[in-house]
Scaffold this motif. Sequence first.
Motif, PDB file in Angstrom:
ATOM      1  N   ARG A   2      46.228  31.127  20.860  1.00 23.17           N
ATOM      2  CA  ARG A   2      46.658  30.839  22.220  1.00 23.17           C
ATOM      3  C   ARG A   2      45.468  30.784  23.180  1.00 23.17           C
ATOM      4  NH1 ARG A   2      50.207  30.139  19.058  1.00 23.17           N
ATOM      5  NH2 ARG A   2      52.194  31.277  18.980  1.00 23.17           N
ATOM      6  N   ARG A   3      45.568  29.915  24.168  1.00 25.74           N
ATOM      7  CA  ARG A   3      44.626  29.970  25.280  1.00 25.74           C
ATOM      8  C   ARG A   3      44.893  31.250  26.045  1.00 25.74           C
ATOM      9  NH1 ARG A   3      46.216  25.510  28.972  1.00 25.74           N
ATOM     10  NH2 ARG A   3      44.696  26.519  30.336  1.00 25.74           N
ATOM     11  N   VAL A   4      43.850  31.877  26.545  1.00 24.46           N
ATOM     12  CA  VAL A   4      44.015  33.088  27.342  1.00 24.46           C
ATOM     13  C   VAL A   4      43.351  32.871  28.699  1.00 24.46           C
ATOM     14  CG1 VAL A   4      43.533  35.548  27.557  1.00 24.46           C
ATOM     15  CG2 VAL A   4      44.104  34.581  25.316  1.00 24.46           C
ATOM     16  N   ILE A   5      44.088  33.187  29.748  1.00 23.84           N
ATOM     17  CA  ILE A   5      43.583  33.099  31.117  1.00 23.84           C
ATOM     18  C   ILE A   5      43.494  34.500  31.702  1.00 23.84           C
ATOM     19  CG2 ILE A   5      44.082  32.296  33.464  1.00 23.84           C
ATOM     20  CD1 ILE A   5      45.532  29.905  32.211  1.00 23.84           C
ATOM     21  N   ASP A   6      42.363  34.810  32.293  1.00 29.65           N
ATOM     22  CA  ASP A   6      42.175  36.071  33.013  1.00 29.65           C
ATOM     23  C   ASP A   6      42.088  35.749  34.492  1.00 29.65           C
ATOM     24  OD1 ASP A   6      41.492  38.596  33.948  1.00 29.65           O
ATOM     25  OD2 ASP A   6      39.376  38.386  33.416  1.00 29.65           O
ATOM     26  N   ARG A   7      43.095  36.205  35.270  1.00 28.55           N
ATOM     27  CA  ARG A   7      43.072  35.998  36.719  1.00 28.55           C
ATOM     28  C   ARG A   7      42.287  37.151  37.333  1.00 28.55           C
ATOM     29  NH1 ARG A   7      45.958  31.589  38.254  1.00 28.55           N
ATOM     30  NH2 ARG A   7      47.184  30.760  36.521  1.00 28.55           N
ATOM     31  N   CYS A   8      41.039  36.855  37.633  1.00 27.96           N
ATOM     32  CA  CYS A   8      40.017  37.866  37.916  1.00 27.96           C
ATOM     33  C   CYS A   8      39.620  37.838  39.391  1.00 27.96           C
ATOM     34  CB  CYS A   8      38.809  37.568  37.031  1.00 27.96           C
ATOM     35  SG  CYS A   8      37.428  38.685  37.217  1.00 27.96           S
ATOM     36  N   ASN A   9      39.439  39.019  39.976  1.00 26.41           N
ATOM     37  CA  ASN A   9      38.982  39.072  41.371  1.00 26.41           C
ATOM     38  C   ASN A   9      37.453  39.056  41.490  1.00 26.41           C
ATOM     39  OD1 ASN A   9      37.938  41.725  41.033  1.00 26.41           O
ATOM     40  ND2 ASN A   9      39.829  42.672  41.731  1.00 26.41           N
ATOM     41  N   LEU A  10      36.753  38.913  40.374  1.00 28.91           N
ATOM     42  CA  LEU A  10      35.288  38.839  40.275  1.00 28.91           C
ATOM     43  C   LEU A  10      34.602  40.177  40.503  1.00 28.91           C
ATOM     44  CD1 LEU A  10      34.488  35.410  42.000  1.00 28.91           C
ATOM     45  CD2 LEU A  10      34.404  35.939  39.560  1.00 28.91           C
ATOM     46  N   THR A  11      34.952  40.895  41.551  1.00 24.82           N
ATOM     47  CA  THR A  11      34.243  42.140  41.848  1.00 24.82           C
ATOM     48  C   THR A  11      34.429  43.186  40.754  1.00 24.82           C
ATOM     49  OG1 THR A  11      36.065  43.126  43.117  1.00 24.82           O
ATOM     50  CG2 THR A  11      34.516  41.724  44.324  1.00 24.82           C
ATOM     51  N   ILE A  12      35.524  43.113  40.019  1.00 22.96           N
ATOM     52  CA  ILE A  12      35.759  44.077  38.938  1.00 22.96           C
ATOM     53  C   ILE A  12      34.669  43.975  37.872  1.00 22.96           C
ATOM     54  CG2 ILE A  12      37.242  42.517  37.599  1.00 22.96           C
ATOM     55  CD1 ILE A  12      37.662  46.346  37.994  1.00 22.96           C
ATOM     56  N   LEU A  13      34.050  42.807  37.748  1.00 23.97           N
ATOM     57  CA  LEU A  13      33.029  42.590  36.722  1.00 23.97           C
ATOM     58  C   LEU A  13      31.744  43.362  37.013  1.00 23.97           C
ATOM     59  CD1 LEU A  13      33.459  38.743  36.157  1.00 23.97           C
ATOM     60  CD2 LEU A  13      34.583  40.632  34.953  1.00 23.97           C
TER      61      LEU A  13
ATOM     62  N   GLY B 153      37.692  42.204  52.191  1.00 27.48           N
ATOM     63  CA  GLY B 153      36.984  43.440  52.447  1.00 27.48           C
ATOM     64  C   GLY B 153      35.476  43.250  52.516  1.00 27.48           C
ATOM     65  N   ASP B 154      34.804  44.087  53.292  1.00 34.90           N
ATOM     66  CA  ASP B 154      33.350  43.994  53.458  1.00 34.90           C
ATOM     67  C   ASP B 154      32.647  44.107  52.108  1.00 34.90           C
ATOM     68  OD1 ASP B 154      33.715  43.770  56.162  1.00 34.90           O
ATOM     69  OD2 ASP B 154      33.250  45.877  56.602  1.00 34.90           O
ATOM     70  N   GLY B 155      31.693  43.213  51.889  1.00 37.64           N
ATOM     71  CA  GLY B 155      30.902  43.226  50.666  1.00 37.64           C
ATOM     72  C   GLY B 155      31.512  42.439  49.527  1.00 37.64           C
ATOM     73  N   ALA B 156      32.758  41.989  49.681  1.00 35.39           N
ATOM     74  CA  ALA B 156      33.431  41.279  48.587  1.00 35.39           C
ATOM     75  C   ALA B 156      32.727  39.974  48.247  1.00 35.39           C
ATOM     76  CB  ALA B 156      34.890  41.017  48.944  1.00 35.39           C
ATOM     77  N   PHE B 157      32.234  39.274  49.266  1.00 36.33           N
ATOM     78  CA  PHE B 157      31.614  37.977  49.009  1.00 36.33           C
ATOM     79  C   PHE B 157      30.334  38.116  48.189  1.00 36.33           C
ATOM     80  CE2 PHE B 157      28.734  34.476  50.140  1.00 36.33           C
ATOM     81  CZ  PHE B 157      29.526  33.397  49.799  1.00 36.33           C
ATOM     82  N   ASN B 158      29.453  39.020  48.593  1.00 35.96           N
ATOM     83  CA  ASN B 158      28.194  39.179  47.869  1.00 35.96           C
ATOM     84  C   ASN B 158      28.427  39.622  46.422  1.00 35.96           C
ATOM     85  OD1 ASN B 158      26.551  38.398  50.005  1.00 35.96           O
ATOM     86  ND2 ASN B 158      26.348  40.486  50.798  1.00 35.96           N
ATOM     87  N   LYS B 159      29.382  40.523  46.223  1.00 41.71           N
ATOM     88  CA  LYS B 159      29.708  40.949  44.858  1.00 41.71           C
ATOM     89  C   LYS B 159      30.273  39.795  44.048  1.00 41.71           C
ATOM     90  CE  LYS B 159      30.596  45.828  45.931  1.00 41.71           C
ATOM     91  NZ  LYS B 159      31.626  46.900  45.982  1.00 41.71           N
ATOM     92  N   SER B 160      31.099  38.973  44.690  1.00 38.83           N
ATOM     93  CA  SER B 160      31.680  37.823  43.990  1.00 38.83           C
ATOM     94  C   SER B 160      30.599  36.842  43.554  1.00 38.83           C
ATOM     95  CB  SER B 160      32.699  37.124  44.892  1.00 38.83           C
ATOM     96  OG  SER B 160      33.803  37.964  45.177  1.00 38.83           O
TER      97      SER B 160
END
Length: 354
Positions: free
Chosen positions: A124-135, A171-178
């Motif tokens: 199966r194809r697998v999709i991860d709907r990720c908020n990026l910052t968790i990485l 939230g503050d800092g989310a963009f740079n982390k992304s």
Amino acid sequence: MAPLTLLRQHSKLADPREQIRILNEGSQQPAFDAQLQKHKLPGLHASTIETLQVNLGRLCNMTCEHCHVDAGPDRREIMTAETAQDCLNALQHPGFQVLDLTGGAPEMNPQFNEMVITARKLGRRVIDRCNLTILLAAGFRDLPQFLAEQQVEIVASLPCYLQENTDAQRGDGAFNKSIQALQKLNSLGYGIPGSELKLTLVYNPVGFSLPPDQCELEAAYRRELEQRFQVQFTNLITITNMPISRFLSELVQQGRFGEYMERLVNAFNPATVSGLMCRSILSVDWQGFLYDCDFNQMLNLPVAIPERKHIRDFVYEELDNRTIVTGQHCYGCTAGAGSGCGGAIQNTAPANLR
């Protein structure tokens, strides 16, 4: 400190019944089913089930203003190993092509890796709907490599290519982390031309407007992210803000609920109905209950087949042509160019609906 979710604020709108009440009583617009009839369209039915979309829980490392799940660090609902196995058992049916993992931050569920590995073994194809910052979070920094090894498709939220707009929503800092996370993913091959590792970015409006043209916005994202940060991606999708949960709370607080619903209804596009995601998806909540889509899940509107309401009772042939449960929120998916988990349903909205 992260803001509290609606649930932890003890907000009335944490209750799906209150959301439905506002949607039904607070809008002066015609019922969604009546709109279908007006345009001589049949009631919604599933045409098949290609995707099993599994919400692994409400726990998240972020508390985004627009989140329709009301997820956050202060939520503790999370799918158990037993229910995750029930989902994998259902996924064995050959009709399924995709396992779509969402949350909260789905990666924070201890079952995440095993579900990915098993689904990939099933082909199966697998999709991860990720908020990026968790990485970038402690304990999850090996995730990018794992996702690349399993050839997981990443669908990542990035509301804007400008820091101010993204931080305002997430939230503050989310963009740079992304951006840091995207650069890491690029280094592994994600989003690079010719690579099989797909990286899809997700845009949703910061304010109360409908998304702009998806193709034009993708071109702008490519230009800005490449020039500013040397970031590449596979494609971009646009998703309309749904008038539920936190976004509904914001609309009510600012006295703009009626205005927004009128905008959605006036932009109703009958050409989007045949491509709605609910016609090819089955949504599973963290407890294993079944819904026609992720939005119905958040409003606690289960599938219309009571004896098949839980994933452990799953029978593909009884669900693949089911009647879809609808409501006023469905206008969000049928406005303009349409909206769903795959982005715009049409390449562009008709000129009179933009």
